[in-house]
Write an enzyme that holds these catalytic residues in place. Structure first.
Site, PDB file in Angstrom:
ATOM      1  N   TYR A  68      -4.052   7.574  -7.919  1.00 33.82           N
ATOM      2  CA  TYR A  68      -3.055   6.678  -7.313  1.00 33.82           C
ATOM      3  C   TYR A  68      -3.318   6.530  -5.818  1.00 33.82           C
ATOM      4  O   TYR A  68      -3.388   5.422  -5.288  1.00 33.82           O
ATOM      5  CB  TYR A  68      -1.643   7.217  -7.542  1.00 33.82           C
ATOM      6  CG  TYR A  68      -0.597   6.394  -6.831  1.00 33.82           C
ATOM      7  CD1 TYR A  68      -0.125   5.213  -7.376  1.00 33.82           C
ATOM      8  CD2 TYR A  68      -0.104   6.785  -5.575  1.00 33.82           C
ATOM      9  CE1 TYR A  68       0.813   4.433  -6.706  1.00 33.82           C
ATOM     10  CE2 TYR A  68       0.834   6.025  -4.898  1.00 33.82           C
ATOM     11  CZ  TYR A  68       1.286   4.848  -5.476  1.00 33.82           C
ATOM     12  OH  TYR A  68       2.203   4.075  -4.792  1.00 33.82           O
TER      13      TYR A  68
ATOM     14  N   SER B  89       0.852  -1.183   0.000  1.00 34.97           N
ATOM     15  CA  SER B  89       0.000   0.000   0.000  1.00 34.97           C
ATOM     16  C   SER B  89       0.894   1.240   0.000  1.00 34.97           C
ATOM     17  O   SER B  89       1.980   1.232  -0.573  1.00 34.97           O
ATOM     18  CB  SER B  89      -0.936  -0.032   1.207  1.00 34.97           C
ATOM     19  OG  SER B  89      -1.795   1.099   1.211  1.00 34.97           O
TER      20      SER B  89
ATOM     21  N   LYS C 234      -4.681   3.162  -3.442  1.00 42.66           N
ATOM     22  CA  LYS C 234      -4.039   2.596  -2.257  1.00 42.66           C
ATOM     23  C   LYS C 234      -5.001   2.571  -1.068  1.00 42.66           C
ATOM     24  O   LYS C 234      -4.917   1.688  -0.207  1.00 42.66           O
ATOM     25  CB  LYS C 234      -2.768   3.379  -1.922  1.00 42.66           C
ATOM     26  CG  LYS C 234      -1.681   3.242  -2.987  1.00 42.66           C
ATOM     27  CD  LYS C 234      -1.301   1.786  -3.221  1.00 42.66           C
ATOM     28  CE  LYS C 234      -0.214   1.615  -4.253  1.00 42.66           C
ATOM     29  NZ  LYS C 234       0.194   0.211  -4.462  1.00 42.66           N
TER      30      LYS C 234
END
Length: 358
Positions: free
Chosen positions: A211, A188, A215
């Site tokens: 992005y 992560s 995560k």
């Protein structure tokens, strides 16, 4: 199975590292050479989009072993050509693994796709001058494209970083369950705040922080799945984050001056007390490799294990709590989408090949 055969199976570890050719992926491989007992046979399955990059990465890992670890047991390699933004590619990769292996011990999900458009240099300058630690930990000056889809019609970053890997895990559950101690490790990020994800946009098509949002999805999906994976398949799943380190994914937007300026900023942030500025890929791989030996009775699975370091660069682990808000909604969405793709892919013809021998 005879006692000798059982021992041979236990003493042969097979690890898949998605994104092996990245700085973090290669350093995870390097650290595995140290972590797995030297007399064990170790098979590293290198993944890449191209055979040339896979070959290059295998060469680097072999060279590292010859110069540094010098393992006593057999060290062999295979390659897996896989594109996480192509569901047929994922299906073919899983099919090849099932044809060529009778178990998988460790699966690293190290996907870090972004759709960057450049840097807002004015904003970057302001942030770096006002708060160097925040600027190099939670930057807001990286510009990301909005609405980018894959050829499959899915949000590209969503598919690359979360749904594609999730689908791969689902296809490999049975193979993983045949290991004595199977582990799935998600990579992560520090940049996975709840504010980066909207539940009205789970494929991140409207987001300008896709992005970071991907995560956050990784964190929630992990929380929603880890108990089920262990109860039904004996698979121990962990989520980790590598801190801040030199990644090559953003190099095309930097020149030598700005690259070394970035490094300088990282060191300044560390000296100002940031525990997350590991800088080197080796230190960044600390947490992802640690969880291979984590004990679920004592090492919690509902936290995020982080790679951290002191002012002098001495590495250590630092855990982060994960806000679970929305995890069930995320899991329901992924399960529904998986069923849709199961139906779309049910008539796909796949071809097998022989393992890549070294």
């Amino acid at each position: 199975m005879s006692q000798d055969t059982t021992k041979q199976t236990q003493n042969h570890k097979i690890a898949i590292i998605t994104g092996t050719t990245s700085n973090l992926g290669t350093n995870i491989a390097y650290r595995l050479l140290h972590e797995i007992p030297s007399d064990y046979r170790l098979t590293l399955i290198v993944t890449s989009r191209t055979l040339a990059r896979a070959n290059e990465c295998i060469h680097d890992i072999k060279k590292y072993n010859e110069q540094t670890t010098k393992r006593k047991g057999i060290l062999d390699f295979d390659y897996l050509l896989i594109e996480m933004t192509d569901m047929v590619s994922i299906l073919n990769a899983a099919y090849e693994l099932k044809q060529n292996y009778n178990k998988i011990d460790y699966l690293y999900i190290n996907a870090a796709q972004g759709v960057y458009a450049g840097l807002d240099w004015i904003q970057a300058t302001k942030e770096c001058l006002m708060n160097p630690v925040k600027a190099s930990t939670y930057p807001t000056y990286k510009l990301q494209k909005v609405g980018v889809k894959s050829r499959d019609g899915l949000g590209l970053v969503f598919q690359a970083n979360v749904f594609g890997p999730y689908y791969l895990i689902e296809l490999l559950k049975e193979l993983l369950s045949k290991s004595e101690d199977p582990r799935v490790i998600w990579i992560s990020s520090l940049m996975s705040k709840p504010s980066y994800l909207s539940f009205d946009d789970l494929q991140l098509l409207k987001s300008d922080v896709s992005y970071e949002g991907s995560k956050r999805l990784v964190d929630l999906l992990h929380l929603a799945k880890y108990k089920q994976l262990y109860d039904q398949y004996g698979i121990k799943q962990y989520v980790t984050q590598p801190g801040i380190f030199t990644s090559f994914s953003f190099f095309k937007f930097l020149n030598p001056f700005t690259f070394y300026g970035m490094l300088f900023l990282f060191y300044v942030a560390r000296l100002m007390g940031s525990p997350w500025h590991n800088i080197s890929g080796w230190k960044a791989a600390n947490a992802p490799v640690f969880v291979l030996t984590a004990d679920i009775k004592h090492d919690k699975q509902d936290v995020k294990y982080g790679s951290a370091c002191t002012l002098t660069g001495k590495e250590y682990l630092k855990n982060l709590e994960i806000d679970p808000t929305g995890k069930d909604d995320v899991l329901n969405y992924f399960q529904t989408l998986k069923l849709e793709w199961d139906e779309k892919l049910k008539n796909q013809i796949t071809n097998t090949r022989k393992p890549y021998g070294y």
